[in-house]
Design a protein around this motif. Structure first.
Motif, PDB file in Angstrom:
ATOM      1  N   ASP A  21       1.007  -1.110  -0.048  1.00 34.03           N
ATOM      2  CA  ASP A  21       0.017   0.144   0.036  1.00 34.03           C
ATOM      3  C   ASP A  21       0.681   1.192  -0.028  1.00 34.03           C
ATOM      4  O   ASP A  21       1.784   1.381   0.887  1.00 34.03           O
ATOM      5  CB  ASP A  21      -0.768   0.027   1.233  1.00 34.03           C
ATOM      6  CG  ASP A  21      -1.853   1.290   1.233  1.00 34.03           C
ATOM      7  OD1 ASP A  21      -1.589   2.135   0.592  1.00 34.03           O
ATOM      8  OD2 ASP A  21      -3.069   0.760   1.680  1.00 34.03           O
ATOM      9  N   THR A  22       0.750   1.956  -0.883  1.00 32.28           N
ATOM     10  CA  THR A  22       1.371   3.302  -1.170  1.00 32.28           C
ATOM     11  C   THR A  22       1.293   4.390  -0.189  1.00 32.28           C
ATOM     12  O   THR A  22       1.767   5.351   0.041  1.00 32.28           O
ATOM     13  CB  THR A  22       1.254   3.981  -2.542  1.00 32.28           C
ATOM     14  OG1 THR A  22      -0.116   4.366  -2.789  1.00 32.28           O
ATOM     15  CG2 THR A  22       1.769   3.059  -3.538  1.00 32.28           C
ATOM     16  N   ARG A  23       0.420   4.201   0.725  1.00 37.16           N
ATOM     17  CA  ARG A  23      -0.026   4.921   2.005  1.00 37.16           C
ATOM     18  C   ARG A  23       1.095   4.804   3.126  1.00 37.16           C
ATOM     19  O   ARG A  23       1.398   5.464   4.110  1.00 37.16           O
ATOM     20  CB  ARG A  23      -1.378   5.016   2.526  1.00 37.16           C
ATOM     21  CG  ARG A  23      -2.327   5.439   1.480  1.00 37.16           C
ATOM     22  CD  ARG A  23      -3.766   5.113   2.040  1.00 37.16           C
ATOM     23  NE  ARG A  23      -3.917   3.837   1.944  1.00 37.16           N
ATOM     24  CZ  ARG A  23      -5.254   3.561   2.152  1.00 37.16           C
ATOM     25  NH1 ARG A  23      -6.143   4.068   2.579  1.00 37.16           N
ATOM     26  NH2 ARG A  23      -5.389   1.934   2.166  1.00 37.16           N
ATOM     27  N   HIS A  24       1.773   3.469   3.125  1.00 43.09           N
ATOM     28  CA  HIS A  24       2.809   3.124   4.037  1.00 43.09           C
ATOM     29  C   HIS A  24       4.085   3.098   3.578  1.00 43.09           C
ATOM     30  O   HIS A  24       4.172   2.542   2.359  1.00 43.09           O
ATOM     31  CB  HIS A  24       2.455   1.847   4.541  1.00 43.09           C
ATOM     32  CG  HIS A  24       0.941   1.394   5.397  1.00 43.09           C
ATOM     33  ND1 HIS A  24       0.905   1.658   6.677  1.00 43.09           N
ATOM     34  CD2 HIS A  24      -0.187   1.235   4.737  1.00 43.09           C
ATOM     35  CE1 HIS A  24      -0.500   1.541   6.857  1.00 43.09           C
ATOM     36  NE2 HIS A  24      -1.150   1.035   5.749  1.00 43.09           N
ATOM     37  N   ASP A  25       5.056   3.573   4.565  1.00 39.69           N
ATOM     38  CA  ASP A  25       6.604   3.494   4.322  1.00 39.69           C
ATOM     39  C   ASP A  25       7.162   2.630   5.425  1.00 39.69           C
ATOM     40  O   ASP A  25       6.656   2.753   6.528  1.00 39.69           O
ATOM     41  CB  ASP A  25       7.216   4.811   4.140  1.00 39.69           C
ATOM     42  CG  ASP A  25       6.979   5.392   2.865  1.00 39.69           C
ATOM     43  OD1 ASP A  25       6.641   4.662   1.715  1.00 39.69           O
ATOM     44  OD2 ASP A  25       7.041   6.782   2.735  1.00 39.69           O
ATOM     45  N   HIS A  26       8.289   1.979   5.019  1.00 41.67           N
ATOM     46  CA  HIS A  26       9.004   1.260   6.351  1.00 41.67           C
ATOM     47  C   HIS A  26       8.140   0.456   7.135  1.00 41.67           C
ATOM     48  O   HIS A  26       8.159   0.578   8.313  1.00 41.67           O
ATOM     49  CB  HIS A  26       9.731   2.336   6.983  1.00 41.67           C
ATOM     50  CG  HIS A  26      10.525   3.297   6.318  1.00 41.67           C
ATOM     51  ND1 HIS A  26      10.090   4.557   6.138  1.00 41.67           N
ATOM     52  CD2 HIS A  26      11.702   3.126   5.845  1.00 41.67           C
ATOM     53  CE1 HIS A  26      11.198   5.175   5.479  1.00 41.67           C
ATOM     54  NE2 HIS A  26      12.309   4.220   5.164  1.00 41.67           N
ATOM     55  N   VAL A  27       7.497  -0.318   6.483  1.00 38.92           N
ATOM     56  CA  VAL A  27       6.657  -1.507   7.195  1.00 38.92           C
ATOM     57  C   VAL A  27       7.432  -2.220   8.032  1.00 38.92           C
ATOM     58  O   VAL A  27       8.237  -3.094   7.231  1.00 38.92           O
ATOM     59  CB  VAL A  27       5.402  -2.012   6.433  1.00 38.92           C
ATOM     60  CG1 VAL A  27       4.448  -3.100   7.235  1.00 38.92           C
ATOM     61  CG2 VAL A  27       4.733  -1.019   5.673  1.00 38.92           C
ATOM     62  N   ARG A  28       7.224  -2.418   9.472  1.00 37.73           N
ATOM     63  CA  ARG A  28       7.990  -3.718  10.098  1.00 37.73           C
ATOM     64  C   ARG A  28       7.318  -4.415  10.977  1.00 37.73           C
ATOM     65  O   ARG A  28       6.262  -3.728  11.643  1.00 37.73           O
ATOM     66  CB  ARG A  28       8.916  -2.680  10.787  1.00 37.73           C
ATOM     67  CG  ARG A  28       9.958  -1.905  10.201  1.00 37.73           C
ATOM     68  CD  ARG A  28      11.165  -2.539   9.382  1.00 37.73           C
ATOM     69  NE  ARG A  28      11.769  -1.844   8.627  1.00 37.73           N
ATOM     70  CZ  ARG A  28      11.694  -1.465   7.438  1.00 37.73           C
ATOM     71  NH1 ARG A  28      10.521  -1.508   6.615  1.00 37.73           N
ATOM     72  NH2 ARG A  28      12.489  -0.820   6.803  1.00 37.73           N
ATOM     73  N   ILE A  29       7.318  -5.633  10.862  1.00 39.31           N
ATOM     74  CA  ILE A  29       6.811  -6.525  11.850  1.00 39.31           C
ATOM     75  C   ILE A  29       7.542  -6.344  13.318  1.00 39.31           C
ATOM     76  O   ILE A  29       8.757  -6.393  13.474  1.00 39.31           O
ATOM     77  CB  ILE A  29       6.690  -8.053  11.469  1.00 39.31           C
ATOM     78  CG1 ILE A  29       6.067  -8.133  10.024  1.00 39.31           C
ATOM     79  CG2 ILE A  29       6.344  -8.983  12.405  1.00 39.31           C
ATOM     80  CD1 ILE A  29       6.097  -9.532   9.678  1.00 39.31           C
ATOM     81  N   LEU A  30       6.378  -6.078  14.212  1.00 37.23           N
ATOM     82  CA  LEU A  30       7.000  -6.120  15.757  1.00 37.23           C
ATOM     83  C   LEU A  30       6.643  -7.370  16.324  1.00 37.23           C
ATOM     84  O   LEU A  30       7.597  -7.661  17.010  1.00 37.23           O
ATOM     85  CB  LEU A  30       6.213  -5.167  16.317  1.00 37.23           C
ATOM     86  CG  LEU A  30       6.356  -3.481  15.897  1.00 37.23           C
ATOM     87  CD1 LEU A  30       5.431  -2.698  16.548  1.00 37.23           C
ATOM     88  CD2 LEU A  30       7.645  -2.911  15.691  1.00 37.23           C
TER      89      LEU A  30
END
Length: 142
Positions: free
Chosen positions: A68-77
């Motif tokens: 999704d282009t609305r998110h950057d740097h998506v990281r699993i916690l």
């Protein structure tokens, strides 16, 4: 098999009420049909979200979020198999941390702001639990 996926991301553009409302509306409609429950926290340009449901459905949704282009740097916690849902009453509850007492945020982080990139997944999940306990969560179900 039920799983819980907890992730954080930066917003690609400044968050407006309209953007957040659109995300929540779409999430509630889409997630209910997939049997996914969870919670979304947002503050400034940060998102923190928990998704619970079937492994395939949660993994597919997470992959959609990553693209999704609305998110950057998506990281699993954190990611875990679970025996029961923690957010079973929420199709997508949400918290605007700008309205949360800063001392609560400071309890789990170095500064009184939401930044799941600077704390453990365990600490950010504990924050979510406390937000639920203090009735800071909006919209249990849609």
């Amino acid at each position: 098999m039920l799983v819980r996926l907890h992730y954080a991301s930066h917003a690609a553009a400044p968050l407006t009420a309209e953007i957040v409302d659109s995300i929540l509306k779409k999430s509630r409609e889409h997630n209910a049909a997939l049997g996914i429950t969870g919670m979304l926290c947002y503050s400034d340009d940060l998102f923190m979200q928990v998704l619970e449901g079937g492994r395939d459905e949660v993994n597919d949704l997470y992959n959609t979020i990553v693209r999704d282009t609305r998110h950057d740097h998506v990281r699993i916690l954190s990611y875990e198999e679970i025996s029961e849902r923690r957010f079973g009453g929420w199709t997508m509850g949400h918290v605007n941390t700008a309205k949360v007492n800063p001392s609560l945020l400071l309890k789990y982080a170095e500064k009184p702001s939401l930044n799941p990139f600077n704390c453990s997944g365990k600490a950010s999940m504990a924050l979510l639990d406390e937000l639920i306990a203090t009735a800071s969560v909006l919209t249990r179900c849609s």
